[in-house]
Each structure stands twice: as C-alpha cells, then as structure tokens.
Design a protein around this motif. Structure first.
Motif, PDB file in Angstrom:
ATOM      1  N   TYR A 135       0.826  -1.214   0.000  1.00 44.64           N
ATOM      2  CA  TYR A 135       0.000   0.000   0.000  1.00 44.64           C
ATOM      3  C   TYR A 135       0.862   1.267   0.000  1.00 44.64           C
ATOM      4  CZ  TYR A 135      -4.551  -2.226   0.638  1.00 44.64           C
ATOM      5  OH  TYR A 135      -5.694  -2.954   0.450  1.00 44.64           O
ATOM      6  N   TYR A 144      -4.586  11.044  -4.627  1.00 46.85           N
ATOM      7  CA  TYR A 144      -5.339   9.824  -4.915  1.00 46.85           C
ATOM      8  C   TYR A 144      -5.819   9.801  -6.364  1.00 46.85           C
ATOM      9  CZ  TYR A 144      -8.982   6.260  -4.546  1.00 46.85           C
ATOM     10  OH  TYR A 144      -9.774   5.153  -4.743  1.00 46.85           O
ATOM     11  N   TRP A 176      -3.847   3.333  -0.576  1.00 46.25           N
ATOM     12  CA  TRP A 176      -3.998   3.024  -2.010  1.00 46.25           C
ATOM     13  C   TRP A 176      -3.149   1.823  -2.382  1.00 46.25           C
ATOM     14  CZ3 TRP A 176      -0.601   2.500  -6.035  1.00 46.25           C
ATOM     15  CH2 TRP A 176      -1.122   2.515  -7.322  1.00 46.25           C
ATOM     16  N   HIS A 182      -9.129  -0.259  -1.713  1.00 44.08           N
ATOM     17  CA  HIS A 182      -8.646   0.993  -1.149  1.00 44.08           C
ATOM     18  C   HIS A 182      -9.418   1.303   0.136  1.00 44.08           C
ATOM     19  CE1 HIS A 182      -7.457   2.348  -5.497  1.00 44.08           C
ATOM     20  NE2 HIS A 182      -6.799   1.290  -5.065  1.00 44.08           N
TER      21      HIS A 182
END
Length: 410
Positions: A135, A144, A176, A182
């Motif tokens: 992540y 994002y 993310w 997510h």
C-alpha cells in the motif's frame, strides 16, 4: 472501486503480464493462468529449496566464521504489546457513509478495525483487518486521483468533482494499492493527520519487509525463485516485491502443496546433503571456476566502463539523506534520555525510573517519535541513476534504510 483480495504472495508494482501475480479472483482464464504461473514458480521453488537447504547445512557444519555479537539477548520487545491505537472516521463503501472507527495496531502491524474502543476492550472480533503490504499512504484527494489516472489511463477524474466520495474533513488518509481494495479515513486536524500518517507508513514499511530472515531455507528459496522466474521472462532489474500473508483460494492451495512437499522431503534431502557434502562442494567449485573463466573478463570490462564511473555518484545520492536519518536517530535517543533525566530528577524512585526505561526500550517501535528519522530519507533522489541501472523506484532503498534506522535505535 472494485474489491479484490488484500492478501498477496508477490506482485510486481507495474504488474506486467510476464510477472507472477498470485491472487485468487473469479474467471476461468485467470484460474488457468494462475495454475500455469504457480506450476512454473513451483518448479523453481523446489530447486531453490534444495539450494537453500544445502547452504544452511554447509553454514551449520562450517560455522559462520565470525565473532559472536556481545550484545545481551532480551525478550521479544513487542510481544503482547500494541504499536498504536486510536479513533478516526472511515468511509464504508457498503453504506456509502462515514463512520467513527477504533483502529488497533498489534505487534503483527496488521490494522484491526472496530466499531469503537469498547468492542476491542471486550475482546470482540474486529470488523475487518488490513494487511498493508504494497500500500501507499496518501494525504490528499489530489494525490489519490493522480494515482487513479496513472493506473487507469482511460479514466479522467478531476479533483473538483470527485466521482468516488466526499471527505468528511479537510484531512483525509487513503490507503492506495494498485489492485487491492482501497481504504479511506479522515481526521479532524492536521496534527492528527500527521500522526496517523506516521502510523500507517510504519505498518506499510513493516509489511513490505514481511519475509523473515530467521527462516534460513524458505525465505531464500522464495526470493531466489522469484528472481529466477523474472529472469526467465526477461526482467533483470530491481522491482518492488510486496510480501503479505499467503493468498487465499486456488493459489494458496497450490503454494502450500509445493511447500509441504519440500518440507516432507527435507529430512531425506538433508541426509543426502550431509553424506555428499564434500563431493557437492568440489563439483560446485569446479563449475564456478569454469563459469568465471568465461564470464569474468567480460564482467570486469563492463564494471570498469559502465559502473565504476558512477559509484561515487551513487554513494553521494544514497549516503547524504541516509546519514541525516541516522544522525536523527542519535538525536531522538538523546532527547528521550534528557527528558527522562528531567522527569526523574525530583521523583527518582525505582518505579519511576523503571517506567521511563520501559518507554525508552520501546522507542524504536514508536511510529510517531521515529518519524523524524524516517522523513530524512523519504525524498531520496537517484536522478539519472534510476534509468542507467534499471531501478524502478528508490522506494526499495528508502524502506531498507528506514528499517535499519529502527534496528539501530533498538
């Protein structure tokens, strides 16, 4: 966002088709491809398991050859302790609403999510658990949406009209991943955001370093099998390997079958290795010398022309931010000792000193206090060296340096 399993064995950050992506997702074509990839990887793993076992047996027979460390052995520092816990808001995709959540990070560095602190204190099962391998932690919707656009070039999203969600505050935190689910959180203040950023980054850092170096057979067998698989597909550069827990479904079954087969044959294989050790070593040295005679002149020429001229630049790029990080480790430790001295000056009871010493002993595992050390190397830049030496990103150097900082503090 569509939801995929968060557990993975290995992936490549760019996930090219020729690299193994071991996940379990419905679809006949993917199931077939998973079986093929696992079969190819399994054969390599069996070979490298034997090599790793030989190296371990040889090491045990011949010894390490170096002096033993003089540091005192102590109990596992994080045993039965938590890394961090606290409350924030989480966006729930099922209900499309923001809800208050209590997050608890145990010594595994997995994130356990509860409805509230009382649910955790009563020993209830968490609503969900996040394994942070692979992540990235983001602190703005602009970051994002940029990653979404880069991952999905046909999707054009604007920050002003987010098609995903509307944040409950100005201080979001997004976990993310290139293909897994997510996670969206937010907090009330910038200070809280920076605190949780440090915590989540520490979870990612620990999960990405998830292969235990204590296992002298399975770990080198796995990493060498991955390396050889990639080389067979024509990939020789560095890559970001994400190491989580074993994947679910078909992939888990096939991988465990290979591992169990290797473990079942371990005793007889080790007995053969010990019996034929001298012969194996002699044969290995003979083959090594043959290869050296052919490869060494060309390798030395390549080293002289393409690598040596850039070594000083590499060292400069790596050492300057890394040195600042290790200097900060020393400064953080010194500041903690000074604070302890001040606090115990007037209340120097045995119990008070013991409490402060306990806090100092856990300093290496305090994500917020250690963050000033980690930040020093966060913006490492290798400039043109990345292209010249086929380094996909400096993240492998950054995270390794940060892990070494934690070990030094400990």
């Amino acid at each position: 966002m569509s939801e995929f399993p968060t557990d993975q064995l290995l992936v490549n950050e760019r996930f090219p088709r020729s690299c193994p992506i071991l996940i379990s997702t419905p679809g006949a074509a993917l199931i077939t491809r998973t079986a093929v990839v696992n079969g190819e990887f399994g054969r390599l793993y069996e070979q490298q398991y034997a090599v790793a076992l030989f190296n371990k047996v040889r090491f045990d027979v011949e010894g390490g050859g170096g002096p033993q460390a003089q540091l005192l052995h102590r109990k596992i520092p994080l045993e039965n302790k938590s890394i961090f816990s606290g409350s924030l808001f989480q966006y729930l995709e099922e209900s499309k609403k923001w809800r208050n959540r209590f997050l608890f990070v145990p010594d595994s560095y997995n994130i356990n999510c509860y409805d509230n602190k009382a649910s955790h204190d009563r020993g209830l099962h968490p609503k969900g658990t996040i394994n942070c391998a692979g992540y990235k932690v983001l602190t703005s919707m602009e970051q994002y949406l940029d990653l979404i656009s880069n991952s999905l070039p046909d999707v054009k999203a604007k920050a002003g009209s987010s098609p995903f969600l509307k944040c409950a505050s100005q201080f979001p935190l997004v976990l993310w991943h290139p293909y897994a689910r997510h996670y969206y959180f937010c907090v009330a203040t910038e200070k809280e955001q920076q605190k949780w950023l440090a915590v989540l980054q520490d979870c990612v850092r620990h999960a990405n370093d998830g292969l235990s170096e204590e296992n002298k057979v399975q770990t080198p067998a796995f990493t060498d099998a991955v390396r050889l698989y990639r080389q067979a597909q024509g990939h020789y550069g560095t890559w970001d390997m994400m190491c989580g827990v074993a994947p679910q479904g078909q992939c888990q079954t096939q991988y465990e079958a290979v591992l169990q087969g290797c473990e079942a044959a371990r005793c007889s294989l080790e007995a053969s290795i010990r019996t034929d050790m001298d012969q194996i070593i002699t044969s290995k040295e003979h083959v090594t010398n043959k290869i050296k005679a052919v490869v060494l002149p060309k390798a030395e020429k390549l080293l002289k022309v393409s690598i040596q001229p850039y070594i000083s630049s590499i060292l400069d790029a790596l050492m300057e931010p890394t040195s600042r990080g290790f200097s900060e480790v020393r400064d953080v430790f010194f500041r903690e000792l000074v604070d302890m001295s001040k606090n115990t000056l007037n209340e120097g009871t045995k119990e008070t000193v013991a409490q402060h010493m306990e806090k100092i002993s856990m300093l290496a595992f305090h994500p917020v206090k250690m963050n000033s050390c980690y930040e020093k190397v966060e913006h490492l830049s290798l400039e043109g060296l990345q292209q010249r030496f086929d380094v996909s990103s400096p993240s492998v150097f950054v995270q390794r340096a940060q892990i070494l900082m934690r070990e030094r503090m400990e």
